[in-house]
Design a protein around this motif. Structure first.
Motif, short mmCIF file in Angstrom:
data_model
loop_
_atom_site.label_atom_id
_atom_site.label_comp_id
_atom_site.label_asym_id
_atom_site.label_seq_id
_atom_site.Cartn_x
_atom_site.Cartn_y
_atom_site.Cartn_z
N LEU A 78 1.10 4.17 -2.78
CA LEU A 78 0.71 5.50 -2.32
C LEU A 78 1.83 6.52 -2.55
O LEU A 78 1.58 7.67 -2.94
CB LEU A 78 0.34 5.44 -0.84
CG LEU A 78 -0.07 6.76 -0.18
CD1 LEU A 78 -1.36 7.28 -0.79
CD2 LEU A 78 -0.24 6.56 1.33
N VAL A 96 -5.80 -1.85 -1.07
CA VAL A 96 -7.06 -1.84 -1.81
C VAL A 96 -7.56 -0.41 -1.98
O VAL A 96 -7.97 0.01 -3.07
CB VAL A 96 -8.12 -2.71 -1.10
CG1 VAL A 96 -9.51 -2.47 -1.69
CG2 VAL A 96 -7.76 -4.18 -1.20
N THR A 97 -7.52 0.37 -0.90
CA THR A 97 -7.98 1.76 -0.95
C THR A 97 -7.11 2.59 -1.89
O THR A 97 -7.63 3.39 -2.69
CB THR A 97 -7.96 2.37 0.47
OG1 THR A 97 -8.79 1.60 1.33
CG2 THR A 97 -8.46 3.80 0.44
N VAL A 98 -5.80 2.41 -1.81
CA VAL A 98 -4.90 3.18 -2.66
C VAL A 98 -5.11 2.83 -4.13
O VAL A 98 -5.20 3.71 -4.99
CB VAL A 98 -3.43 2.93 -2.25
CG1 VAL A 98 -2.48 3.60 -3.24
CG2 VAL A 98 -3.17 3.46 -0.85
N TRP A 99 -5.21 1.53 -4.43
CA TRP A 99 -5.38 1.10 -5.83
C TRP A 99 -6.69 1.64 -6.40
O TRP A 99 -6.73 2.13 -7.53
CB TRP A 99 -5.34 -0.41 -5.92
CG TRP A 99 -5.20 -0.90 -7.35
CD1 TRP A 99 -4.05 -1.18 -8.02
CD2 TRP A 99 -6.28 -1.15 -8.27
NE1 TRP A 99 -4.33 -1.58 -9.30
CE2 TRP A 99 -5.69 -1.58 -9.49
CE3 TRP A 99 -7.67 -1.05 -8.19
CZ2 TRP A 99 -6.45 -1.90 -10.61
CZ3 TRP A 99 -8.43 -1.37 -9.31
CH2 TRP A 99 -7.82 -1.79 -10.49
N LEU A 100 -7.76 1.55 -5.63
CA LEU A 100 -9.05 2.05 -6.10
C LEU A 100 -9.02 3.56 -6.28
O LEU A 100 -9.65 4.10 -7.20
CB LEU A 100 -10.16 1.66 -5.12
CG LEU A 100 -10.53 0.18 -5.10
CD1 LEU A 100 -11.57 -0.09 -4.02
CD2 LEU A 100 -11.06 -0.27 -6.46
N ASN A 101 -8.29 4.25 -5.42
CA ASN A 101 -8.17 5.70 -5.56
C ASN A 101 -7.41 6.07 -6.83
O ASN A 101 -7.74 7.06 -7.50
CB ASN A 101 -7.46 6.29 -4.34
CG ASN A 101 -7.34 7.81 -4.42
OD1 ASN A 101 -8.34 8.52 -4.43
ND2 ASN A 101 -6.12 8.30 -4.48
N GLY A 110 0.82 -1.22 0.00
CA GLY A 110 0.00 0.00 0.00
C GLY A 110 0.84 1.26 0.00
O GLY A 110 0.57 2.21 -0.75
N LEU A 161 -6.57 -3.51 3.62
CA LEU A 161 -7.44 -2.35 3.35
C LEU A 161 -6.63 -1.18 2.78
O LEU A 161 -7.15 -0.41 1.96
CB LEU A 161 -8.17 -1.92 4.62
CG LEU A 161 -9.24 -2.89 5.13
CD1 LEU A 161 -9.80 -2.38 6.47
CD2 LEU A 161 -10.36 -3.04 4.11
N LEU A 162 -5.37 -1.05 3.17
CA LEU A 162 -4.55 0.06 2.67
C LEU A 162 -4.27 -0.07 1.17
O LEU A 162 -4.60 0.85 0.40
CB LEU A 162 -3.25 0.16 3.46
CG LEU A 162 -2.27 1.25 2.97
CD1 LEU A 162 -2.92 2.62 3.07
CD2 LEU A 162 -0.97 1.20 3.77
N GLY A 196 -9.58 3.15 -9.74
CA GLY A 196 -10.98 2.74 -9.67
C GLY A 196 -11.84 3.43 -10.70
O GLY A 196 -12.79 2.84 -11.23
#
Length: 368
Positions: A68, A118-123, A64, A115-116, A126
């Motif tokens: 990021l 996943v959140t970064v990739w989607l940001n 992540g 979760l880190l 996505g």
């Protein structure tokens, strides 16, 4: 032996057997009790779901942070930062691998750590997973690296003419194949210009055509093409397309190739100089409506294109459906063929079917 003596002997035997049986039962009970204690100790000492899979949790956090902070990865050593940014979307493949490991280990900490990334990739990506195109456009533009070693230039030209593009940019035109493209595209595109290895075919009149210096200081394709394929030196042009809505400045470019070398790292010197020169030319452009078409040998996530992306936006990012990968043609893994715009609105962007080239053509619909 008398009957009395036999009775006493049998009684002694019975007493001895009874004593041994009791001891055996006691030993068995004690063994079971000790085994239960050992089992309880093992269960008590086994790490809980938050303590299991700590290595997986650390790897998830590092992944992540890697995505990021990709812009902070230095280019001083082998252009590592640009290399990471080129393959950045594919780093997401590590997420399901780590998730499978976390589920196998039943590790709550590893699942939470995921979760880190996943959140970064989607940001980051996505938005590319949905279709952002809109119906209708004022002008359709297309770009294709036709490939210097394309074995079927006539077929490629016919496929491109059938695409319906109003403006068609070609890169990697050889001296041998140029006549074929001019002949096959003449009916659909009455106007065209060729400058070195790049050309533009248009249904609308062209004017003010000139080459653009992309700072190539060596033969651009000498190290990648067969010796019998002759390539001209210039690899970029600028022209004006006369549309019903007013003049449109169009740039066509084929920037330098890149190489991955175990010793030198990610070799991007020629490409990066070309990107900087192209960014300077676009910055000096007086026309407020500009389109850039070309094989830039890089993705728009790569910091090497900051001089261009700070002025223009990607039609694929703004109005595409998916990642729009264009290379290699047989199994596209990266989008290095780009359509960027300034002063016009991208309505749609897509990848055309493969031709005889190792690239796939890309197209976009734009409106005023």
């Amino acid at each position: 032996m008398t009957g009395s003596e036999q009775g006493q002997t049998m009684a002694q035997v019975d007493t001895a057997e009874t004593g041994q049986g009791g001891a055996g039962r006691q030993d068995t009970g004690a063994g079971t009790w000790r085994a239960g204690i050992r089992r309880a100790i093992r269960i008590g000492s086994r790490p809980g779901p938050w303590k299991r899979g700590l290595v997986l949790a650390v790897l998830a956090l590092l992944l992540g942070l890697f995505m990021l902070l990709h812009a902070r990865i230095p280019n001083r050593i082998g252009n590592l930062g640009s290399l990471v940014e080129t393959v950045l979307p594919w780093l997401g493949l590590f997420i399901p691998v780590l998730l499978a490991g976390a589920l196998w280990r039943r590790s709550a900490s590893a699942v939470a750590a995921l979760l880190l990334p996943v959140t970064v990739w989607l940001n980051l990506f996505g938005g590319l997973l949905s279709d952002k195109s809109h119906p209708g456009s004022d002008l359709t533009v297309a770009s294709h690296n036709v490939g210097a070693d394309n074995g079927d230039p006539a077929g490629t030209a016919r496929d491109l003419a059938a695409s319906g593009a109003d403006v068609l940019a070609l890169q990697e035109l050889t001296q041998q194949a140029r006549g074929t493209y001019e002949k096959e595209l003449a009916k659909a595109y009455p106007y065209h210009t060729v400058q070195g290895t790049v050309g533009l075919w248009s249904r609308l009149p062209l004017s003010d055509t000139q080459p653009v210096d992309t700072k190539m200081d060596v033969g651009p394709l000498a190290d990648t093409k067969p010796v019998d394929i002759k390539m001209a030196y210039n690899r970029a042009l600028r022209t004006t397309v006369a549309t019903n809505q007013g003049p449109l400045a169009v740039y066509v470019a084929h920037l330098g190739s890149v190489r991955v070398n175990p010793r030198a790292g990610f070799g991007t010197g020629h490409r990066d100089r070309g990107a900087q020169a192209l960014g300077e030319a676009i910055a000096a452009e007086q026309n407020e409506r500009v389109v850039l078409l070309g094989d830039v040998n890089g993705t728009m996530d790569d910091r090497a294109f900051d001089d261009i992306t700070s002025q223009m936006r990607s039609a694929q990012d703004a109005a595409g459906d998916g990642f729009g990968f264009s290379w290699p043609a047989k199994f596209p893994m990266v989008r290095i063929d780009q359509i960027l715009v300034r002063g016009v609105e991208p309505e749609s962007s897509w990848v055309l079917p493969a031709t005889g080239s190792d690239h796939r053509p890309v197209a976009a619909g734009i409106s005023w």
